[in-house]
Design a protein around this motif. Structure first.
Motif, mmCIF file in Angstrom:
data_model
loop_
_atom_site.group_PDB
_atom_site.id
_atom_site.type_symbol
_atom_site.label_atom_id
_atom_site.label_comp_id
_atom_site.label_asym_id
_atom_site.label_seq_id
_atom_site.Cartn_x
_atom_site.Cartn_y
_atom_site.Cartn_z
ATOM 1 N N LEU A 131 -73.667 -76.228 69.612
ATOM 2 C CA LEU A 131 -73.478 -75.713 68.249
ATOM 3 C C LEU A 131 -72.014 -75.653 67.826
ATOM 4 O O LEU A 131 -71.709 -75.793 66.642
ATOM 5 C CB LEU A 131 -74.130 -74.338 68.112
ATOM 6 N N GLU A 132 -71.098 -75.453 68.768
ATOM 7 C CA GLU A 132 -69.672 -75.435 68.392
ATOM 8 C C GLU A 132 -69.240 -76.795 67.855
ATOM 9 O O GLU A 132 -68.481 -76.869 66.892
ATOM 10 C CB GLU A 132 -68.793 -75.006 69.567
ATOM 11 N N ARG A 133 -69.712 -77.866 68.471
ATOM 12 C CA ARG A 133 -69.398 -79.204 67.955
ATOM 13 C C ARG A 133 -70.031 -79.411 66.585
ATOM 14 O O ARG A 133 -69.413 -79.973 65.696
ATOM 15 C CB ARG A 133 -69.878 -80.285 68.916
ATOM 16 N N LYS A 134 -71.265 -78.964 66.422
ATOM 17 C CA LYS A 134 -71.938 -79.095 65.128
ATOM 18 C C LYS A 134 -71.133 -78.364 64.057
ATOM 19 O O LYS A 134 -70.885 -78.904 62.973
ATOM 20 C CB LYS A 134 -73.363 -78.539 65.222
ATOM 21 N N ARG A 135 -70.723 -77.150 64.361
ATOM 22 C CA ARG A 135 -69.932 -76.356 63.420
ATOM 23 C C ARG A 135 -68.629 -77.089 63.075
ATOM 24 O O ARG A 135 -68.236 -77.177 61.911
ATOM 25 C CB ARG A 135 -69.644 -74.982 64.032
ATOM 26 N N TRP A 136 -67.962 -77.640 64.096
ATOM 27 C CA TRP A 136 -66.703 -78.352 63.873
ATOM 28 C C TRP A 136 -66.928 -79.586 62.995
ATOM 29 O O TRP A 136 -66.165 -79.830 62.057
ATOM 30 C CB TRP A 136 -66.079 -78.776 65.212
ATOM 31 N N LEU A 137 -67.955 -80.372 63.300
ATOM 32 C CA LEU A 137 -68.232 -81.584 62.525
ATOM 33 C C LEU A 137 -68.508 -81.261 61.061
ATOM 34 O O LEU A 137 -67.987 -81.938 60.164
ATOM 35 C CB LEU A 137 -69.419 -82.358 63.132
ATOM 36 N N LEU A 138 -69.294 -80.241 60.821
ATOM 37 C CA LEU A 138 -69.599 -79.863 59.430
ATOM 38 C C LEU A 138 -68.339 -79.390 58.713
ATOM 39 O O LEU A 138 -68.088 -79.785 57.559
ATOM 40 C CB LEU A 138 -70.690 -78.795 59.394
ATOM 41 N N LEU A 162 -77.280 -72.727 61.506
ATOM 42 C CA LEU A 162 -77.085 -73.838 62.428
ATOM 43 C C LEU A 162 -78.113 -73.702 63.536
ATOM 44 O O LEU A 162 -78.224 -72.651 64.159
ATOM 45 C CB LEU A 162 -75.682 -73.801 63.036
ATOM 46 N N THR A 163 -78.868 -74.732 63.747
ATOM 47 C CA THR A 163 -79.865 -74.734 64.811
ATOM 48 C C THR A 163 -79.724 -76.034 65.579
ATOM 49 O O THR A 163 -79.355 -77.055 65.013
ATOM 50 C CB THR A 163 -81.297 -74.651 64.250
ATOM 51 N N GLY A 164 -79.989 -75.963 66.847
ATOM 52 C CA GLY A 164 -80.038 -77.108 67.736
ATOM 53 C C GLY A 164 -79.085 -78.250 67.457
ATOM 54 O O GLY A 164 -79.038 -78.760 66.356
ATOM 55 N N TYR A 165 -78.322 -78.610 68.450
ATOM 56 C CA TYR A 165 -77.509 -79.824 68.414
ATOM 57 C C TYR A 165 -77.290 -80.224 69.862
ATOM 58 O O TYR A 165 -76.813 -79.410 70.665
ATOM 59 C CB TYR A 165 -76.173 -79.577 67.702
ATOM 60 N N ALA A 166 -77.666 -81.430 70.203
ATOM 61 C CA ALA A 166 -77.594 -81.874 71.598
ATOM 62 C C ALA A 166 -76.176 -81.772 72.158
ATOM 63 O O ALA A 166 -75.993 -81.604 73.354
ATOM 64 C CB ALA A 166 -78.132 -83.292 71.740
ATOM 65 N N GLY A 167 -75.172 -81.831 71.297
ATOM 66 C CA GLY A 167 -73.777 -81.725 71.744
ATOM 67 C C GLY A 167 -73.250 -80.300 71.730
ATOM 68 O O GLY A 167 -72.072 -80.082 72.013
#
Length: 167
Positions: free
Chosen positions: A153-160, A146-151
């Motif tokens: 990385l925890e949100r990115k992880r949750w969304l995925l 997981l790299t870069g997410y404007a919101g």
């Protein structure tokens, strides 16, 4: 001065902010990132006002449906990004990434016919004005990290995870 319809939606990943110009969704971002969202909107519209409205374009209802598990809730929601031609091309490619899958910046760049432009694709993704719908959270590093997410990385992880991606 441009008036934009605006709503805030509570969610499992924090309050989600949506803005519409009445024809399309022009912003989807997160509470705590208002400065980022406002800067992107100001770059596009100059002077603007966010006018509180309940469920502009049905976007708030679609956010709730997506969060409740309807992963196709955004499929027909019109968005207008207002980016450069390259940014808009990148953002259209993000929307085409199927739910439950991930791709890399390099693969996305190659798909756009620019195999050496992975950094430029990453930068365009960082300026994505319509999070979740234009699925920059589905783009990962070359090694799968997981790299870069404007919101964040925890949100990115949750969304995925919400979309069934096993990381």
């Amino acid at each position: 001065m441009t008036d934009l319809d605006f709503d805030r939606i509570p969610s499992a990943i924090g309050e989600i902010l949506v803005a519409s110009d009445g024809r399309a969704l022009v912003a989807l971002d997160y509470a705590g990132y208002e400065a980022r969202m406002n800067a992107l909107l100001a770059k596009r519209y100059g002077r603007f006002r966010l006018i509180g409205r309940t469920d502009p374009l049905g976007a708030s209802s679609r956010v709730r449906a997506y969060m409740a598990g309807d992963l196709a809730a955004f499929d027909e929601l019109p968005v207008a990004t207002g980016g450069t031609p390259f940014q808009d091309e990148c953002w259209r490619a993000l929307r085409a990434i199927p739910v439950g899958t991930v791709t890399t910046y390099g693969t996305l760049a190659a798909r756009l016919g620019r195999p050496n432009a992975s950094r430029a694709v990453g930068y365009a993704n960082s300026l994505n004005p319509v999070a979740i719908i234009l699925a920059c959270h589905r783009v990962v590093g070359q090694n799968g990290d997981l790299t870069g997410y404007a919101g964040g990385l925890e949100r990115k992880r949750w969304l995925l995870a919400h979309e069934g991606v096993k990381m």
